[in-house]
Motif scaffolding. Structure first.
Motif, short mmCIF file in Angstrom:
data_model
loop_
_atom_site.label_atom_id
_atom_site.label_comp_id
_atom_site.label_asym_id
_atom_site.label_seq_id
_atom_site.Cartn_x
_atom_site.Cartn_y
_atom_site.Cartn_z
N LYS A 1 29.66 -16.48 13.21
CA LYS A 1 29.36 -15.46 14.22
C LYS A 1 30.08 -14.15 13.91
N LEU A 2 31.36 -14.23 13.53
CA LEU A 2 32.13 -13.03 13.23
C LEU A 2 31.62 -12.36 11.95
N PHE A 3 31.25 -13.16 10.97
CA PHE A 3 30.67 -12.64 9.73
C PHE A 3 29.40 -11.85 10.05
N VAL A 4 28.55 -12.41 10.90
CA VAL A 4 27.32 -11.73 11.32
C VAL A 4 27.66 -10.42 12.02
N GLU A 5 28.63 -10.45 12.92
CA GLU A 5 29.01 -9.24 13.66
C GLU A 5 29.55 -8.16 12.73
N ASP A 6 30.36 -8.54 11.76
CA ASP A 6 30.89 -7.56 10.80
C ASP A 6 29.78 -6.91 9.99
N THR A 7 28.82 -7.72 9.57
CA THR A 7 27.70 -7.20 8.77
C THR A 7 26.82 -6.25 9.59
N LEU A 8 26.56 -6.63 10.84
CA LEU A 8 25.76 -5.78 11.71
C LEU A 8 26.46 -4.47 12.02
N ALA B 1 35.90 -3.22 6.41
CA ALA B 1 35.02 -3.60 7.52
C ALA B 1 34.88 -5.11 7.73
N HIS B 2 35.61 -5.91 6.96
CA HIS B 2 35.69 -7.35 7.24
C HIS B 2 36.85 -7.59 8.21
N SER B 3 36.62 -8.43 9.20
CA SER B 3 37.65 -8.71 10.20
C SER B 3 38.74 -9.62 9.65
N ILE B 4 38.38 -10.46 8.68
CA ILE B 4 39.33 -11.42 8.12
C ILE B 4 39.15 -11.48 6.60
N ASN B 5 40.05 -12.19 5.95
CA ASN B 5 39.92 -12.46 4.52
C ASN B 5 38.83 -13.51 4.33
N LEU C 1 40.22 0.84 5.30
CA LEU C 1 39.38 -0.35 5.49
C LEU C 1 38.25 -0.13 6.50
N LEU C 2 37.91 1.12 6.74
CA LEU C 2 36.71 1.42 7.50
C LEU C 2 35.48 1.17 6.62
N PRO C 3 34.28 1.10 7.20
CA PRO C 3 33.07 0.91 6.37
C PRO C 3 32.95 1.98 5.30
N ARG C 4 32.24 1.65 4.23
CA ARG C 4 32.15 2.52 3.06
C ARG C 4 31.61 3.91 3.38
N SER D 1 31.34 -12.44 -0.49
CA SER D 1 31.66 -12.82 0.88
C SER D 1 31.18 -14.24 1.16
N VAL D 2 31.93 -14.96 1.95
CA VAL D 2 31.52 -16.31 2.35
C VAL D 2 32.16 -16.64 3.70
N ALA D 3 31.37 -17.24 4.58
CA ALA D 3 31.90 -17.63 5.88
C ALA D 3 33.03 -18.64 5.71
N ARG D 4 34.11 -18.46 6.44
CA ARG D 4 35.26 -19.37 6.37
C ARG D 4 35.03 -20.55 7.29
N GLY D 5 33.95 -21.28 7.05
CA GLY D 5 33.62 -22.40 7.90
C GLY D 5 32.66 -21.98 9.02
N TYR D 6 32.18 -22.97 9.77
CA TYR D 6 31.19 -22.73 10.82
C TYR D 6 31.68 -21.73 11.87
N ASP D 7 32.96 -21.80 12.20
CA ASP D 7 33.50 -20.93 13.26
C ASP D 7 33.50 -19.45 12.88
#
Length: 431
Positions: A59-66, A113-117, A264-267, A50-56
């Motif tokens: 926040k969404l990456f954090v939310e998906d992980t939480l 559980a990832h919102s985006i690719n 694609l729900l969480p594991r 996994s890697v953030a798709r840029g600075y924007d």
């Protein structure tokens, strides 16, 4: 035999190798592997990183992980993971990891559980490729020595200060004295009857921590992957059918051909639905159907999975894949701070053996290799800054009944997990 070194690294997966590459080149580094140098869970990882798709996207990456972790994560750890993902993936590219690319740059896939690719990958053997590249880079370093078939059985310590490790090689004791010791020993899959892990990964670092009163955390947080290739044979490593297969459109169906869950729900959620479906249909497994995808796509995108299934008589371009959950990952482990420092002085833990709190109760797909990268780099930088003030210390040597000692280490861990998670007791391999 005694070995004296600046830094002892126990484990040669992504966390161990990457920490070695981030340590100062003037340090004498000793790495040990319980088995062969590439016999680790890193080499089995299929999906990607996994890697953030840029600075924007941070926040969404954090939310998906939480959200995947049921908000039982350490939020600060999660923010660090997301923010520092970009620089560490870029560093892997610089080291030579050739992730999938097109004319626009890196190609990103999606998993549960990832919102985006946001997952970079190399075919369906990302971990193996990362392991190869890191290992090749480590072998180029004159300050790093690697020993295979060295098994850590205890810590060397003075009070609450780690001064190295006690190892065995060919049934002989080897004491390795070090200014700083890093545990990168991996998870606990080898103590389970059904697991996707290497069988020799038996939670050694965690059992040694328990023996030495080193703080541990969340030992009841154990993840089962929903889609391991089903076989009747227990007590063998289960072949993983990567979550990226579902990310590319694979459908979970029961023995009647009916779809029963959002893939694609969480594991942990998908695993729960599969277990319920097995009971409902009185079947030992369900199926993952990818027959809607072309054979050309499948052989290029998932060459390893295609070949492995074909060995077992399944042509995935035509036949549904029999799958069932298996133990996959450990979110608990040795309690560490944001730099991998344990409760014992001069002892660090990186990767799956540690509990940074980043995963919460359920790990988000493809965050495992990333955690090993991010926190081993942070810890290595801290070690670089502080090791000049440390010195080698030697303690009294101990005599061990090796077989009894190894068995007792394993029993400590199994008994602890059985006490915390009675619901999985039948899944554990008894001593």
């Amino acid at each position: 035999m005694d070995i004296i070194t600046d830094v002892l690294i126990v484990g040669t997966g992504v966390a161990g190798l990457y920490s070695a590459l981030n340590l100062n080149k003037d340090l004498n580094i000793t790495m040990i592997s319980k088995g062969k140098i590439d016999e680790c869970n890193t080499a089995l990882a299929q999906g990607g990183i996994s890697v953030a798709r840029g600075y924007d996207d941070i926040k969404l990456f954090v939310e998906d992980t939480l959200k995947a972790g049921k908000h039982k994560n350490n939020t600060e750890s999660v923010k660090i993971l997301a923010k520092e993902s970009i620089e560490n993936v870029n560093k892997l590219c610089e080291l030579g990891v050739d992730f999938e690319r097109n004319q626009e740059g890196l190609v990103f896939t999606r998993e549960g559980a990832h919102s985006i690719n946001r997952i970079v990958y190399y075919k369906d053997i990302t971990g193996k490729r990362v392991e190869e590249v890191l290992l090749n880079n480590v072998k180029l370093q004159n300050n790093i020595n690697i020993y295979e078939n060295f098994e850590l059985i205890d810590m060397l310590k003075i009070g609450n200060k780690c001064i190295g490790g006690v190892c065995t090689k060919d049934n002989e004791i080897v004491n390795i004295y070090a200014k700083v010791t890093i545990l990168a020993t991996g998870g606990i899959g080898g103590i389970f009857k059904n697991s996707t892990n290497q069988r020799l990964i038996t939670g050694d670092g965690i059992s040694i921590a328990l023996r030495n009163d080193i703080k541990v955390k969340n030992l009841n947080y154990i993840q089962f992957h929903p889609t391991a290739f089903f076989t009747e044979n227990s007590n063998c490593r289960k072949f993983l059918i990567s979550e990226s297969v579902r990310g590319e459109g694979g459908k979970l169906i029961n023995n009647k051909g009916e779809r029963f869950v959002d893939e694609l729900l969480p594991r942990d959620v998908v695993t729960k639905y599969i277990c319920e479906e097995k009971i409902k249909t009185n079947c030992k497994h369900v199926y993952l159907d990818v027959s809607s995808m072309s054979k050309d796509f499948l052989t290029k995108r998932f060459p390893n999975i295609y070949k492995e299934c074909l060995k077992n008589g399944i042509d995935i371009s035509k036949d549904p894949i029999p799958v069932s959950p298996a133990q996959h990952y450990f979110m608990g482990g040795i309690d560490v701070d944001l730099y991998g420092q344990t409760s014992m002085d001069n002892l660090y833990a990186f990767g799956e053996v540690s509990c940074t709190g980043v995963h919460g109760e359920n790990r988000l797909a493809s965050n495992s290799l990333l955690e090993g990268l991010v926190f081993s780099q942070r810890g290595s930088q801290k070690i670089n800054n502080e090791i000049k003030n440390k010195k080698i210390e030697v303690a009294k040597k101990f005599n061990y009944n090796l077989d009894n000692y190894k068995d007792s280490n394993k029993k400590i861990l199994i008994d602890t997990i059985s006490r915390l998670r009675g619901d999985i007791k039948n899944e554990l391999v008894t001593c």
